[in-house]
Structure formats: C-alpha cells, structure tokens
Scaffold this motif. Structure first.
Motif, mmCIF file in Angstrom:
data_model
loop_
_atom_site.group_PDB
_atom_site.id
_atom_site.type_symbol
_atom_site.label_atom_id
_atom_site.label_comp_id
_atom_site.label_asym_id
_atom_site.label_seq_id
_atom_site.Cartn_x
_atom_site.Cartn_y
_atom_site.Cartn_z
ATOM 1 N N ASP A 17 0.822 -1.207 0.000
ATOM 2 C CA ASP A 17 0.000 0.000 0.000
ATOM 3 C C ASP A 17 0.858 1.261 0.000
ATOM 4 O OD1 ASP A 17 -2.369 -1.371 -0.059
ATOM 5 O OD2 ASP A 17 -2.651 -1.358 2.118
ATOM 6 N N GLU A 18 1.969 1.228 0.712
ATOM 7 C CA GLU A 18 2.816 2.420 0.789
ATOM 8 C C GLU A 18 3.501 2.704 -0.540
ATOM 9 O OE1 GLU A 18 6.164 4.451 3.713
ATOM 10 O OE2 GLU A 18 5.200 2.568 4.312
ATOM 11 N N TYR A 20 2.322 1.833 -3.481
ATOM 12 C CA TYR A 20 1.247 2.319 -4.347
ATOM 13 C C TYR A 20 0.929 3.777 -4.060
ATOM 14 C CZ TYR A 20 -3.507 3.135 -5.968
ATOM 15 O OH TYR A 20 -4.621 3.690 -6.548
ATOM 16 N N GLN A 21 0.773 4.129 -2.779
ATOM 17 C CA GLN A 21 0.415 5.492 -2.415
ATOM 18 C C GLN A 21 1.517 6.476 -2.779
ATOM 19 O OE1 GLN A 21 -2.769 6.187 -1.139
ATOM 20 N NE2 GLN A 21 -2.111 8.244 -1.762
ATOM 21 N N THR A 22 2.767 6.055 -2.630
ATOM 22 C CA THR A 22 3.894 6.919 -2.996
ATOM 23 C C THR A 22 3.886 7.227 -4.484
ATOM 24 O OG1 THR A 22 5.288 6.073 -1.192
ATOM 25 C CG2 THR A 22 6.413 7.124 -3.041
ATOM 26 N N LEU A 24 1.330 6.947 -6.529
ATOM 27 C CA LEU A 24 0.116 7.712 -6.821
ATOM 28 C C LEU A 24 0.329 9.188 -6.512
ATOM 29 C CD1 LEU A 24 -2.913 7.889 -7.527
ATOM 30 C CD2 LEU A 24 -3.407 7.318 -5.143
ATOM 31 N N ASN A 25 0.946 9.488 -5.371
ATOM 32 C CA ASN A 25 1.216 10.881 -5.011
ATOM 33 C C ASN A 25 2.158 11.542 -6.009
ATOM 34 O OD1 ASN A 25 -0.388 10.718 -2.746
ATOM 35 N ND2 ASN A 25 1.291 10.329 -1.336
ATOM 36 N N ALA A 57 2.037 -2.181 -7.765
ATOM 37 C CA ALA A 57 1.532 -0.807 -7.703
ATOM 38 C C ALA A 57 1.290 -0.253 -9.097
ATOM 39 C CB ALA A 57 2.527 0.074 -6.950
ATOM 40 N N GLN A 159 -13.264 10.117 -4.675
ATOM 41 C CA GLN A 159 -11.821 10.051 -4.439
ATOM 42 C C GLN A 159 -11.068 9.778 -5.742
ATOM 43 O OE1 GLN A 159 -11.539 7.052 -1.359
ATOM 44 N NE2 GLN A 159 -11.418 8.574 0.279
#
Length: 230
Positions: A17-18, A20-22, A24-25, A57, A159
């Motif tokens: 998840d981290e 992926y979120q990185t 994505l950001n 990701a 979202q």
C-alpha cells in the motif's frame, strides 16, 4: 526519471500500500510527468523494496488509467486526455451536491473547524504560489463534506475523480488555478451549511466548481497558444 529524495525506507508491514500510495502521489503532484517513462528497477532501488510491490503498484495504477504500458517495451505515466476537465468537473460538482444533501444533517462543529483550517492553508498556499499545497488544501476542504455523507460508494467514486482533478491542476496551472474567490466561496459555503440553507450551499458548490473549470479552460488555452507559438 527524476525522483524526489526519500527520508526513510518503506515500512515492510504496509509495503504494498505504501509503494502504491507513494507512486500515486508522485503522479498526482507532477513529480512523475505525463508520458514520462517508468523503470520499475530504478523505482524499487529508490524506495528500498523489491521489484514485486512496485510492479503490483504499477498494475493498480494502470487499472486507474494513470499508467500505460506496452508489453515488454515500456511503461510510462499516462497522458492527460484532451477535454479531461470538461468531462470530470460536471461529474464532480453533481456528485458533491449529492454528498452535500446527505452530509448536511451529519455536520458537527469540529467539521466546520476542519473546513476553516483547510481554507486558511489554501489561502497561504495561494499567497506562496504553491500548487501542490493549494490542491491538497482544497481537497481537504471538500473531503470533509464528502466524508460526512457516510456513503462509502460515493466517497470512493469522488476520491478517484479527485485524483484526476488534482493531477490536472498541478500539471497545467502551477498555482494560477486558484483565486481569492475560491476562499470566499468556501467561507460562504460554511455559513450556508451552519444556517441549514441546503439550497444556497448547493448553489455555492456548483459555482465554486464552475469557476474552477472556467479558470482551468483559460489556462489550458494559454498553454496551447504558447506551444503553438513555439
């Protein structure tokens, strides 16, 4: 592929998840630009992880049409389609008005405080011409209403749309997208909600997004003229 410095390694317990979120950001905030090639080995090394969570990701991002690939040839950040703003904004303001109609009965004093804090952050970001901070503050403001709808399906749809909307802002507008009127509209929206005037609140939400779209179209037109001149 320019990448920002990392202050710390990815947490192993939430690695997938981290990562992926990185990524994505980075796409949302313009660190990774449209059409920029992505090298999974380089990303993995930079993040201090194996290539597996990076590839996972990238597949998730491809499912959201934020990344595109050609088998065994290249992976890159997806282009922003022509007319993206005209397609996205009317959907957002329609769904936000729906969220508003449900959320109005759920709003608490702490929610209005969150909205006012976000609006102050937005004001400071505009003054500093910081598009990333401005975009996040604006999203934080609207997210209070969306979250108070207590509708997980509506929240998820908005979202996903907001990811595309924030990417448009940062890529095209470099802070010019925002104006003092956005802050004033936000304050008027808070007042209307506190007064229980749903009709006026819906009109303000619509106006806020409509003006944002007009500013976006104006800036996009200027960017096109600049490219044509070169």
């Amino acid at each position: 592929m320019p990448l920002p410095p990392k202050d710390s390694r990815i947490n192993r317990h939430s690695m997938r998840d981290e990562v992926y979120q990185t990524l994505l950001n980075w796409i949302t905030e313009g660190v990774l630009s449209p059409c920029e090639k992505i090298v999974d080995k380089e990303l993995a090394s930079h993040l201090g992880v194996s290539r597996t969570p990076v590839r996972e990701a990238l597949r998730r991002l491809e499912d959201k049409a934020l990344v595109e690939s050609s088998a065994n040839r290249w992976t890159r950040v997806a282009e922003i389609p022509p007319g993206e703003a005209e397609m996205i904004y009317p959907i957002i303001w329609t769904l936000e008005k729906l969220a508003l109609s449900v959320a109005v009965g759920n709003m608490r004093d702490e929610d209005y405080q969150k909205m006012r804090r976000a609006n102050q952050v937005l004001k400071k970001a505009i003054e500093k011409n910081d598009p990333i901070a401005a975009s996040k503050a604006d999203a934080d403001f609207h997210d209070v209403i969306i979250e108070r709808s207590l509708n997980p399906h509506l929240i998820m749809i908005l979202q996903d749309l907001k990811i595309r909307y924030r990417r448009l802002e940062v890529v095209f507008f470099k802070g010019a997208h925002y104006a003092q009127s956005s802050i004033e509209e936000h304050e008027s929206l808070i007042t209307s909600l506190q007064n229980g005037d749903l009709q006026q609140a819906e009109q303000i939400i619509h106006l806020n997004w409509e003006k944002s779209l007009e500013r976006q179209q104006s800036m996009e037109s200027k960017e096109t003229e600049k490219k044509d001149a070169n």
